[in-house]
Design an enzyme around this catalytic site. Sequence first.
Site, mmCIF file in Angstrom:
data_model
loop_
_atom_site.group_PDB
_atom_site.id
_atom_site.type_symbol
_atom_site.label_atom_id
_atom_site.label_comp_id
_atom_site.label_asym_id
_atom_site.label_seq_id
_atom_site.Cartn_x
_atom_site.Cartn_y
_atom_site.Cartn_z
ATOM 1 N N LYS A 84 4.437 9.113 4.361
ATOM 2 C CA LYS A 84 4.172 10.188 3.406
ATOM 3 C C LYS A 84 5.128 11.344 3.646
ATOM 4 C CE LYS A 84 0.175 8.974 1.300
ATOM 5 N NZ LYS A 84 0.153 7.605 1.864
ATOM 6 N N SER A 131 0.819 -1.198 0.000
ATOM 7 C CA SER A 131 0.000 0.000 0.000
ATOM 8 C C SER A 131 0.857 1.253 0.000
ATOM 9 C CB SER A 131 -0.913 0.012 1.226
ATOM 10 O OG SER A 131 -0.139 0.083 2.395
#
Lengths: 213, 213
Positions: free
Chosen positions: B170, B130
Site C-alpha cells: 500500500k 488481492s
Amino acid sequence: MGSKQAVRQEKILKFIKSFTETSGFPPTVREIGKGVGISSTSLVSYYLSALEEQGLITRERSVSRGICLVETERETSSQDTISVPYYGYIVASAPLPVEALAGDETVELSRALFDRDTADLFALRVKGNSMIDALINDGDLVILRQQPRVENGEMAAVWVDDSPGATTLKKVYYEGKQVRLQPANPTMLPIYVKANQVQIQGKVVMVIRNLEE
Amino acid sequence: MGSKQAVRQEKILKFIKSFTETSGFPPTVREIGKGVGISSTSLVSYYLSALEEQGLITRERSVSRGICLVETERETSSQDTISVPYYGYIVASAPLPVEALAGDETVELSRALFDRDTADLFALRVKGNSMIDALINDGDLVILRQQPRVENGEMAAVWVDDSPGATTLKKVYYEGKQVRLQPANPTMLPIYVKANQVQIQGKVVMVIRNLEE
DNA sequence: ATTATAATCGCACATTTGTTCTATGTCAAG
DNA sequence: CTTGACATAGAACAAATGTGCGATTATAAT
C-alpha cells in the site's frame, strides 16, 4: 540425490556470489556462516574445501577472504544482459513508430528474465494513465515482442484503425470476423472491432514499473 | 604538477585493480605497500584515505581487504547484473520471513535499472490477486528495499498487526498517530490503522510482470 | 540396538590485518 | 635558521580471520 550437503553448497556458492557483487570483495568464513545459517567456522571451512575439491571455487591458504569463484562458461561467455531497443512512449494518440527510432536508445535487461529469444524485443514507456485498466500505469516500461499476431487471450499493443485512433494495450481475442479487445482489469468491459481494423504491433511480454526514480 | 603523491596514488589504484583482477579479491594494506614500494602500512593507509576522499575507492572500516574500486561507468557496464535475494511469496495471511530465507534463491536483474544502492534489495512474488488495487497482479515480481520507514506516499510492504493480519502493498501516509494505507488504485478507499500497528517491511522500488512464461 | 560415517558445533590458537601513535626525514617559505 | 606542512617508517595493539582439534549429534548401514 539432493542431499542436505549439496543444497548447502549451492547456498554457499550463491551467497559468495551475491556478497562479492554487493561488497566488492569476498566474504570471510564467518560471514558465510552467518549468511547461510552455519554457526561453526570449521563447518564452513569444511564445505569450502568440498567446493574447492569440486573446482567451483579457488582458495588461498591462510588468506583472509581468499575465496575466488571459478566462473562457469555460461556466466563468462554469454553476457547476461541484453539490450532492448527503446522506441519511446506509447501514447493514445498516435501509432507506434515501430521502425523509426531503431537503435537510438536501449534498455538493459537481464537475460535471465526471459525464456525465449530476445532478438525481436522492443521497449516502450507508457505515457498517461489511460491504460490503468491493463494494470499498467504512467511511466511503466513495457517490453514487447515484435509479432503480427498473438494467441487468444494474450496482451498486445494494438493499433485500432478506427474511431479512437489509438494504440493501447489489451488482451486480444479473435472471434470470427471481429476482434475482442479485453481490458486486463476484469471490472471493465471489452471493446469489439472488425478484424481488419486492428493491427498487432507486438505482444506484451513484460511490464516493469520503477517506483524509486 | 604531477606531484609524487599523485603518481603514487595512481600507482596504488593500478595495483589494486590489477591485484583484484588476478586474485579475485582486493589486496591488504601490506600487500599494497609491497606492491608499490611503500614499507609502511600507515603510509599506505594514508594514501588510501586520500583515495577514498577523492571518491576513487570505497573502504570498509576494520575489514580485511575492505577496499573496493569505485567503478567508472564503462567498467560498470561489464558487470551489470545484480543478484537480489528472493524471499518467496508475499501472501495475505502471514508476515514476511524477512530474515529467514536469506540467500536461498536470487533474482538476476540489470543494475542499470536501479539508481541507488542495490545491497539491501530483496524480491517477492505476489500470490493471489488481492493486491490488484495496487496495480499488482498474481505472479508479479516485486523488488523491495529493506527499510523500516518510508516517505509519505511511497508504496511499501506493510504488516498490519491487527484485524486483517496481513502483509500487503500500500501507499503509506503518516497522519499523526495513525497511518493511512492508500491503495494505488484511486477508485478504492484507504484504510486507517494506528501507527504502532503497522510495520514497514520494505519499500517497493520496482514491479516486474512477466506475461510470457 | 549397534556401529560407522557424515554433519555440526565450540573453542582455542596463530596469523593476518587495519589502525593508531610517535618519531624522523624532506623541503620550501618566511 | 626556523617553522610547518607533507612524506615516511616503525612499532605496538586490537580486531578480524583461517585453521585444527576434540566433542557432540544426526544419519545410515548392519
